[in-house]
Scaffold this active site. Structure first.
Site, PDB file in Angstrom:
ATOM      1  N   GLU A 274       6.668   8.871   1.719  1.00 59.06           N
ATOM      2  CA  GLU A 274       5.169   8.087   1.003  1.00 59.06           C
ATOM      3  C   GLU A 274       5.284   9.015  -0.721  1.00 59.06           C
ATOM      4  OE1 GLU A 274       4.456   7.279   5.470  1.00 59.06           O
ATOM      5  OE2 GLU A 274       2.496   6.941   4.139  1.00 59.06           O
TER       6      GLU A 274
ATOM      7  N   HIS B 175       5.603   7.014   7.292  1.00 57.60           N
ATOM      8  CA  HIS B 175       4.966   5.867   7.996  1.00 57.60           C
ATOM      9  C   HIS B 175       6.488   5.524   8.921  1.00 57.60           C
ATOM     10  CE1 HIS B 175       4.436   1.349   8.516  1.00 57.60           C
ATOM     11  NE2 HIS B 175       3.211   2.334   8.258  1.00 57.60           N
TER      12      HIS B 175
ATOM     13  N   LYS C 275      -3.575  -3.914   1.086  1.00 56.38           N
ATOM     14  CA  LYS C 275      -3.963  -2.725   0.465  1.00 56.38           C
ATOM     15  C   LYS C 275      -5.167  -2.610  -0.133  1.00 56.38           C
ATOM     16  CE  LYS C 275      -1.238  -0.227   4.071  1.00 56.38           C
ATOM     17  NZ  LYS C 275      -0.021  -0.135   4.047  1.00 56.38           N
TER      18      LYS C 275
ATOM     19  N   ASN D 288      -8.310  -0.746   4.237  1.00 58.78           N
ATOM     20  CA  ASN D 288      -7.443  -0.821   3.587  1.00 58.78           C
ATOM     21  C   ASN D 288      -8.214  -0.580   2.487  1.00 58.78           C
ATOM     22  OD1 ASN D 288      -6.215   1.551   5.485  1.00 58.78           O
ATOM     23  ND2 ASN D 288      -5.101   0.056   5.966  1.00 58.78           N
TER      24      ASN D 288
ATOM     25  N   HIS E 179      -0.616   3.475  -1.024  1.00 58.20           N
ATOM     26  CA  HIS E 179      -1.646   3.736  -0.660  1.00 58.20           C
ATOM     27  C   HIS E 179      -2.040   4.444  -2.080  1.00 58.20           C
ATOM     28  CE1 HIS E 179      -3.068   2.965   3.833  1.00 58.20           C
ATOM     29  NE2 HIS E 179      -1.536   3.409   3.836  1.00 58.20           N
TER      30      HIS E 179
ATOM     31  N   SER F  13      -0.553   7.457   4.632  1.00 54.95           N
ATOM     32  CA  SER F  13      -1.686   7.175   5.631  1.00 54.95           C
ATOM     33  C   SER F  13      -2.558   7.507   6.673  1.00 54.95           C
ATOM     34  CB  SER F  13      -0.626   6.203   5.739  1.00 54.95           C
ATOM     35  OG  SER F  13       0.471   6.066   7.170  1.00 54.95           O
TER      36      SER F  13
ATOM     37  N   ASP G 250       7.394   5.774  -1.562  1.00 52.68           N
ATOM     38  CA  ASP G 250       6.575   4.192  -0.863  1.00 52.68           C
ATOM     39  C   ASP G 250       5.392   4.543  -1.452  1.00 52.68           C
ATOM     40  OD1 ASP G 250       5.368   2.492   0.447  1.00 52.68           O
ATOM     41  OD2 ASP G 250       5.599   3.132   2.511  1.00 52.68           O
TER      42      ASP G 250
HETATM   43  C1  LIG Z   1       0.643   0.131   5.431  1.00 57.91           C
HETATM   44  C2  LIG Z   1       2.716   0.444   4.705  1.00 57.91           C
HETATM   45  C3  LIG Z   1       3.536   0.013   5.452  1.00 57.91           C
HETATM   46  C4  LIG Z   1       3.611  -1.489   6.204  1.00 57.91           C
HETATM   47  O1  LIG Z   1       2.723  -2.351   4.891  1.00 57.91           O
HETATM   48  P1  LIG Z   1       1.917  -3.579   5.955  1.00 57.91           P
HETATM   49  O2  LIG Z   1       3.341  -4.984   3.786  1.00 57.91           O
HETATM   50  O3  LIG Z   1       0.950  -3.840   5.810  1.00 57.91           O
HETATM   51  O4  LIG Z   1       4.175  -4.106   5.939  1.00 57.91           O
HETATM   52  C5  LIG Z   1       3.950   0.501   4.895  1.00 57.91           C
HETATM   53  N1  LIG Z   1       4.488   2.217   4.041  1.00 57.91           N
HETATM   54  C6  LIG Z   1       2.657   2.374   4.098  1.00 57.91           C
HETATM   55  C7  LIG Z   1       3.180   3.817   4.055  1.00 57.91           C
HETATM   56  C8  LIG Z   1       2.446   1.802   4.688  1.00 57.91           C
HETATM   57  O5  LIG Z   1       1.076   2.447   4.400  1.00 57.91           O
END
Ligand SMILES: *Cc1c(COP(=O)(O)O)cnc(C)c1O
Length: 393
Positions: free
Chosen positions: A185, A140, A245, A54, A217, A189, A214
């Site tokens: 999100e 997620h 990421k 990522n 990404h 993801s 969220d």
């Molecule tokens: C990767 C991800 C997370 C987790 O984040 P980390 O910091 O790796 O624990 C949470 N939400 C989404 C949408 C993600 O892709």
């Protein structure tokens, strides 16, 4: 007198679970890699071109981030020594939070140790047994964990279907919940597609619900100055960003009102009862934050390559989910076939992991290709060539 305890019986559930997984072909194991640079890794002595990380901008190996991390490490040591509310809030934590808020066009920001920790502990701080949560079907796992921990009633709306969400909201407001939360999100993801942020804000305002987005990404590669799809937008109660990421580092943060941050500082166990992020990480994030607004050229190169790869894969007859993000899922369907393709790619020195249920819905097993601005045109063409070969073999 000896007392015999049957340990094998006590642990039988572990054996059962692993055997069941193996039988279904779902048993997962870890693979050990040695990173070479932003786009290549060594696996079992073989150098592979990495199309699975990522690290969208290649920042995890960027000299400025390494230097930023080293500087704070030298000045502040290896650990923050305590949680934020005890003695773990250094000046550098607060400076970073102020900088994040400003760059995202929000009133305040608050650091969290990981995105998983943020989602799984903030949601239960916002809603309880008397609340309703509506989340996207493909949200997620960390969002789901947060909802489950909250004890709230919850329903998933059809993926990106705001009409369905509207129907559920209409029903929800007549049922006497103390609060309704919409959680999703912005860039998914495993799909790479986007939610309609403005549409979600409108619905949240129409029904007076909490809105939780969220942006993990999108951060670094989308939105104004790369600060994500929620930057500079009002009407979002909490935006989540992560640093693991595009930021090439580790950790997470939220942007919200000052009052919301004060609330979480007092009422969110995942913020309160954990050691603050270590100085080296803060230094790396800080350096990334200086860099990311200047990377428009890299972002536009990345977008071009995404279009180029998607178009070429479609020409070859592959089913590619439509997205503007560097996440390019090639849907294979059958699990075994997806695994075989992943192994075939590896034979040709390409690392592209197969994603299978339960991470994705049944019969949608896929190769999740991820592009970075550090992939050259030649490397992308090589990937296309090998995928063409697979189709013909
Ligand atoms: C990767 C991800 C997370 C987790 O984040 P980390 O910091 O790796 O624990 C949470 N939400 C989404 C949408 C993600 O892709």
């Amino acid at each position: 007198m000896t007392c015999s305890v049957d340990n094998s019986n006590k642990l039988a559930f572990i054996d059962d679970a692993l055997t069941e997984r193996a039988k279904m072909g779902h048993l997962r194991t870890l693979q050990s890699l040695i990173p070479q640079n932003a786009v290549s890794v060594v696996k079992n002595g073989q150098t592979l071109l990495n199309f699975s990380s990522n690290d969208y901008l290649g920042l995890s190996k960027h000299p400025a981030l390494i230097k930023g991390g080293q500087e704070y490490l030298n000045r502040y040591g290896t650990g923050a020594t305590a949680s934020r509310l005890v003695v773990g809030t250094y000046d550098i934590h607060q400076q970073l939070e102020e900088k994040l808020a400003k760059l995202c066009g929000k009133e305040a920001a608050l650091l969290f140790n990981t995105g998983f920790q943020a989602n799984s502990t903030i949601i239960p701080a916002l809603v309880d047994k008397k609340s309703l949560v509506l989340c996207d079907r493909l949200s997620h796992n960390s969002i789901l964990q947060g909802i489950l921990l909250s004890g709230a009633r919850w329903t998933r709306y059809k993926h990106n279907d705001l009409g369905h969400l509207d129907t559920l909201l209409k029903k929800g407001i007549s049922q006497g919940y103390n609060r309704i939360l919409i959680a999703t999100e912005t860039v998914f993801s495993m799909e790479g597609d986007q939610s309609d942020v403005d549409g979600l804000i409108n619905l949240s305002q129409k029904y007076n619900t909490l809105l939780y987005l969220d942006d993990a990404h999108a951060l670094g590669i989308m939105g104004e100055q790369g600060m994500g799809l929620t930057a500079y937008k009002s009407g979002i109660d909490i935006s989540i960003g992560t640093f693991g990421k595009a930021f090439g580092s580790f950790g997470a943060f939220i942007t919200a009102s000052k009052q919301m941050c004060n609330y979480l500082i007092n009422c969110c166990p995942g913020f309160i009862y954990t050691t603050a992020l270590p100085p080296a990480i803060i230094g790396a994030i800080n350096a990334a934050l200086d860099l990311i607004p200047t990377l428009d050229k890299e972002r536009s190169y990345l977008r071009q390559q995404v279009n180029y790869l998607q178009n070429n894969l479609r020409k070859l007859g592959y089913q590619v989910i439509n997205s503007d993000s560097p996440i390019i899922p090639v849907i294979i369907g059958d699990e075994t076939k997806a695994l075989k393709l992943s192994q075939y790619l590896e034979k040709y020195k390409i690392l592209a992991t197969a994603i299978r249920p339960p991470t994705v819905p049944p019969n949608t097993s896929r190769i999740r290709l991820v592009l970075s601005s550090q992939h050259t045109k030649e490397q992308i063409n090589y990937l296309i060539d090998i995928l063409k070969k697979w189709h013909e073999h």
